[in-house]
Motif scaffolding. Structure first.
Motif, PDB file in Angstrom:
ATOM      1  N   MET A  76       0.745  -1.151   0.154  1.00  0.00           N
ATOM      2  CA  MET A  76       0.143   0.156  -0.134  1.00  0.00           C
ATOM      3  C   MET A  76       1.073   1.099  -0.078  1.00  0.00           C
ATOM      4  O   MET A  76       2.059   1.358   0.697  1.00  0.00           O
ATOM      5  CB  MET A  76      -0.968  -0.116   1.148  1.00  0.00           C
ATOM      6  N   ALA A  77       0.439   2.127  -0.751  1.00  0.00           N
ATOM      7  CA  ALA A  77       1.078   3.466  -0.665  1.00  0.00           C
ATOM      8  C   ALA A  77       1.102   4.197   0.684  1.00  0.00           C
ATOM      9  O   ALA A  77       0.151   4.127   1.251  1.00  0.00           O
ATOM     10  CB  ALA A  77       0.510   4.614  -1.835  1.00  0.00           C
ATOM     11  N   THR A  78       2.320   4.810   0.983  1.00  0.00           N
ATOM     12  CA  THR A  78       2.659   5.667   2.219  1.00  0.00           C
ATOM     13  C   THR A  78       2.892   6.959   1.969  1.00  0.00           C
ATOM     14  O   THR A  78       3.175   7.327   0.894  1.00  0.00           O
ATOM     15  CB  THR A  78       3.342   5.002   3.187  1.00  0.00           C
ATOM     16  N   GLN A  79       2.607   7.874   2.906  1.00  0.00           N
ATOM     17  CA  GLN A  79       2.989   9.269   2.777  1.00  0.00           C
ATOM     18  C   GLN A  79       4.579   9.298   2.589  1.00  0.00           C
ATOM     19  O   GLN A  79       4.998  10.267   1.728  1.00  0.00           O
ATOM     20  CB  GLN A  79       2.554   9.976   4.026  1.00  0.00           C
ATOM     21  N   GLN A  80       5.026   8.583   3.106  1.00  0.00           N
ATOM     22  CA  GLN A  80       6.635   8.705   3.123  1.00  0.00           C
ATOM     23  C   GLN A  80       7.451   8.254   1.460  1.00  0.00           C
ATOM     24  O   GLN A  80       8.175   8.613   1.264  1.00  0.00           O
ATOM     25  CB  GLN A  80       7.338   7.741   3.771  1.00  0.00           C
ATOM     26  N   GLN A  81       6.325   7.573   0.585  1.00  0.00           N
ATOM     27  CA  GLN A  81       6.862   7.372  -0.531  1.00  0.00           C
ATOM     28  C   GLN A  81       6.985   8.599  -1.454  1.00  0.00           C
ATOM     29  O   GLN A  81       7.674   8.833  -2.357  1.00  0.00           O
ATOM     30  CB  GLN A  81       6.270   6.424  -1.413  1.00  0.00           C
ATOM     31  N   TRP A  82       6.079   9.623  -1.072  1.00  0.00           N
ATOM     32  CA  TRP A  82       6.080  10.957  -1.958  1.00  0.00           C
ATOM     33  C   TRP A  82       6.921  11.842  -1.547  1.00  0.00           C
ATOM     34  O   TRP A  82       7.303  12.140  -0.331  1.00  0.00           O
ATOM     35  CB  TRP A  82       4.574  11.484  -2.105  1.00  0.00           C
ATOM     36  N   LEU A  83       7.470  12.816  -2.426  1.00  0.00           N
ATOM     37  CA  LEU A  83       8.310  13.882  -2.173  1.00  0.00           C
ATOM     38  C   LEU A  83       7.639  15.114  -2.803  1.00  0.00           C
ATOM     39  O   LEU A  83       7.498  15.247  -3.803  1.00  0.00           O
ATOM     40  CB  LEU A  83       9.650  13.794  -2.668  1.00  0.00           C
ATOM     41  N   PHE A  84       7.317  15.965  -1.667  1.00  0.00           N
ATOM     42  CA  PHE A  84       6.231  17.328  -2.080  1.00  0.00           C
ATOM     43  C   PHE A  84       7.366  18.152  -2.049  1.00  0.00           C
ATOM     44  O   PHE A  84       7.907  18.676  -0.969  1.00  0.00           O
ATOM     45  CB  PHE A  84       5.158  17.422  -1.108  1.00  0.00           C
ATOM     46  N   PRO A  85       7.745  19.043  -3.183  1.00  0.00           N
ATOM     47  CA  PRO A  85       8.699  19.959  -3.165  1.00  0.00           C
ATOM     48  C   PRO A  85       8.526  21.076  -2.382  1.00  0.00           C
ATOM     49  O   PRO A  85       7.356  21.681  -2.292  1.00  0.00           O
ATOM     50  CB  PRO A  85       8.826  20.150  -4.778  1.00  0.00           C
ATOM     51  N   HIS A  86       9.463  21.672  -1.629  1.00  0.00           N
ATOM     52  CA  HIS A  86       9.364  22.842  -0.809  1.00  0.00           C
ATOM     53  C   HIS A  86       9.881  23.987  -1.969  1.00  0.00           C
ATOM     54  O   HIS A  86      11.088  24.022  -2.606  1.00  0.00           O
ATOM     55  CB  HIS A  86      10.605  22.896  -0.044  1.00  0.00           C
ATOM     56  N   TRP A  87       8.944  24.784  -2.428  1.00  0.00           N
ATOM     57  CA  TRP A  87       9.019  25.689  -3.479  1.00  0.00           C
ATOM     58  C   TRP A  87       8.266  26.880  -3.136  1.00  0.00           C
ATOM     59  O   TRP A  87       7.186  27.071  -3.448  1.00  0.00           O
ATOM     60  CB  TRP A  87       8.489  25.233  -4.690  1.00  0.00           C
ATOM     61  N   PRO A  88       9.144  27.996  -2.392  1.00  0.00           N
ATOM     62  CA  PRO A  88       8.521  29.028  -1.821  1.00  0.00           C
ATOM     63  C   PRO A  88       7.861  29.997  -3.293  1.00  0.00           C
ATOM     64  O   PRO A  88       8.530  30.143  -4.120  1.00  0.00           O
ATOM     65  CB  PRO A  88       9.576  29.863  -1.282  1.00  0.00           C
TER      66      PRO A  88
ATOM     67  N   LEU B 203       5.563  29.172  -5.120  1.00  0.00           N
ATOM     68  CA  LEU B 203       4.719  28.628  -6.003  1.00  0.00           C
ATOM     69  C   LEU B 203       2.934  28.786  -5.922  1.00  0.00           C
ATOM     70  O   LEU B 203       2.735  28.801  -4.925  1.00  0.00           O
ATOM     71  CB  LEU B 203       4.815  27.027  -6.034  1.00  0.00           C
ATOM     72  N   PRO B 204       2.556  29.067  -7.321  1.00  0.00           N
ATOM     73  CA  PRO B 204       1.034  29.390  -7.274  1.00  0.00           C
ATOM     74  C   PRO B 204       0.508  28.440  -6.778  1.00  0.00           C
ATOM     75  O   PRO B 204       0.617  27.363  -6.687  1.00  0.00           O
ATOM     76  CB  PRO B 204       0.794  29.831  -8.716  1.00  0.00           C
ATOM     77  N   ALA B 205      -0.657  28.886  -5.969  1.00  0.00           N
ATOM     78  CA  ALA B 205      -1.798  27.586  -5.262  1.00  0.00           C
ATOM     79  C   ALA B 205      -2.277  26.559  -6.359  1.00  0.00           C
ATOM     80  O   ALA B 205      -2.685  25.495  -5.891  1.00  0.00           O
ATOM     81  CB  ALA B 205      -2.749  28.337  -4.498  1.00  0.00           C
ATOM     82  N   ASN B 206      -2.389  27.290  -7.619  1.00  0.00           N
ATOM     83  CA  ASN B 206      -3.050  26.161  -8.539  1.00  0.00           C
ATOM     84  C   ASN B 206      -2.058  25.376  -9.320  1.00  0.00           C
ATOM     85  O   ASN B 206      -2.495  24.750 -10.266  1.00  0.00           O
ATOM     86  CB  ASN B 206      -3.881  27.180  -9.572  1.00  0.00           C
ATOM     87  N   VAL B 207      -1.010  25.279  -8.985  1.00  0.00           N
ATOM     88  CA  VAL B 207      -0.067  24.536  -9.510  1.00  0.00           C
ATOM     89  C   VAL B 207       0.288  23.167  -8.573  1.00  0.00           C
ATOM     90  O   VAL B 207       0.621  23.433  -7.397  1.00  0.00           O
ATOM     91  CB  VAL B 207       1.560  25.023  -9.717  1.00  0.00           C
ATOM     92  N   GLY B 208       0.107  21.925  -9.202  1.00  0.00           N
ATOM     93  CA  GLY B 208       0.671  20.722  -8.457  1.00  0.00           C
ATOM     94  C   GLY B 208       1.837  20.249  -8.948  1.00  0.00           C
ATOM     95  O   GLY B 208       2.248  20.380  -9.961  1.00  0.00           O
ATOM     96  N   VAL B 209       2.729  19.637  -7.639  1.00  0.00           N
ATOM     97  CA  VAL B 209       3.931  19.521  -7.927  1.00  0.00           C
ATOM     98  C   VAL B 209       4.234  17.955  -7.086  1.00  0.00           C
ATOM     99  O   VAL B 209       3.539  17.841  -6.224  1.00  0.00           O
ATOM    100  CB  VAL B 209       4.959  20.372  -7.591  1.00  0.00           C
ATOM    101  N   LEU B 210       4.955  17.162  -7.610  1.00  0.00           N
ATOM    102  CA  LEU B 210       5.045  15.949  -6.854  1.00  0.00           C
ATOM    103  C   LEU B 210       6.419  15.188  -7.365  1.00  0.00           C
ATOM    104  O   LEU B 210       6.758  15.250  -8.636  1.00  0.00           O
ATOM    105  CB  LEU B 210       3.808  14.947  -7.165  1.00  0.00           C
TER     106      LEU B 210
END
Length: 262
Positions: A1-13, A15-22
């Motif tokens: 099962m996928a876990t939160q730890q598998q994802w890296l959510f970029p620290h990107w000061p 960044l517009p709120a309507n942009v998704g990154v992963l």
């Protein structure tokens, strides 16, 4: 099962709120060794070209798809400088290119890597996003500059960038040909000094250098007018528990770095 730890959510000061990154890691999938997570469990290998069983890759891509608004627009990356507008790419097409961009909400730009540098782009208005695959060949040949130029030509505003997981400056050993490739692209003495600063001779290894691919990319982005550049703090080779690395392991999987408009 996928876990939160598998994802890296970029620290990107900024960044517009309507942009998704992963960014993905090697964790949370179903692939066995040598495509596993490095700790005895299944790995999230997303590459179809590395020897993993197709059904494993399909399952891993399905796990990733659950995090996204649409299927990623996969590219056949060739270490070149071609950039595609996803508005011109059909749903079943996999173009030979090393960068993509889009102004269409829901379209997902994606780059696969296992040491090469993934670079994400967004304009500050949140109207256009892009992603580029910058191995040293593409980086030296202008893939980042081409991506910036293509996005601007399509109407993007002021661009910012984030550099994802790649081989770090204490692991990237190269020969003089790599240094020369970057020196050939130097436009003036300032360029040459910045290139020279990114290459450090290795004691006891004549003609061998340690190379800062993050530093080279940051300088080339600044030269192209991208002043806000974030990321660059990871090393795929050193962190075997989190990232795939071709330089470290040879036969291995691929992680992905993705961006989209919500």
């Amino acid at each position: 099962m996928a876990t939160q730890q598998q994802w890296l959510f970029p620290h990107w000061p900024g960044l517009p709120a309507n942009v998704g990154v992963l960014s993905t890691t090697r964790r949370g999938g179903v692939s066995p060794a040598p495509y596993g997570d490095g700790m005895g469990a299944g790995g999230l290998n997303l590459g179809t070209h590395v020897g993993d069983q197709p059904h494993n890759v399909a399952r891993n891509r399905s796990i990733l798809r659950d995090m996204l608004p649409d299927d990623p627009a996969w590219l056949s990356q060739v270490h070149g400088t071609a950039v595609v507008n996803l508005a011109e790419v059909g749903p079943q097409q996999v173009p030979d290119a090393d960068a993509s961009f889009t102004a269409i909400p829901g379209k997902v730009c994606v780059i696969m890597t296992a040491d090469c540098l993934p670079v994400l782009f967004a304009d500050k208005e949140g109207k256009t996003v892009g992603a580029a695959h910058a191995g040293w060949r593409g980086l030296a040949s202008g893939v980042l500059e081409n991506t910036v130029a293509a996005m601007r030509a399509a109407g993007a505003g002021e661009l910012m960038a984030w550099m994802g997981p790649a081989i770090g400056p204490y692991q990237f050993e190269v020969g003089p040909d790599v240094k020369q490739a970057f020196l050939q692209g130097a436009l003036d003495d300032s360029d040459q000094r910045h290139v020279e600063a990114a290459f450090s001779l290795i004691d006891g290894k004549p003609g061998k250098y340690l190379t800062d691919i993050y530093g080279l990319a940051r300088y080339l982005l600044h030269r192209a007018g991208v002043k806000e550049v974030h990321g660059g703090e990871f090393c795929t080779v050193s962190n075997s528990g989190r990232f795939y690395s071709y330089r470290r392991d040879g036969v291995t999987g691929r992680q992905a770095t993705l961006i989209w408009l919500k």
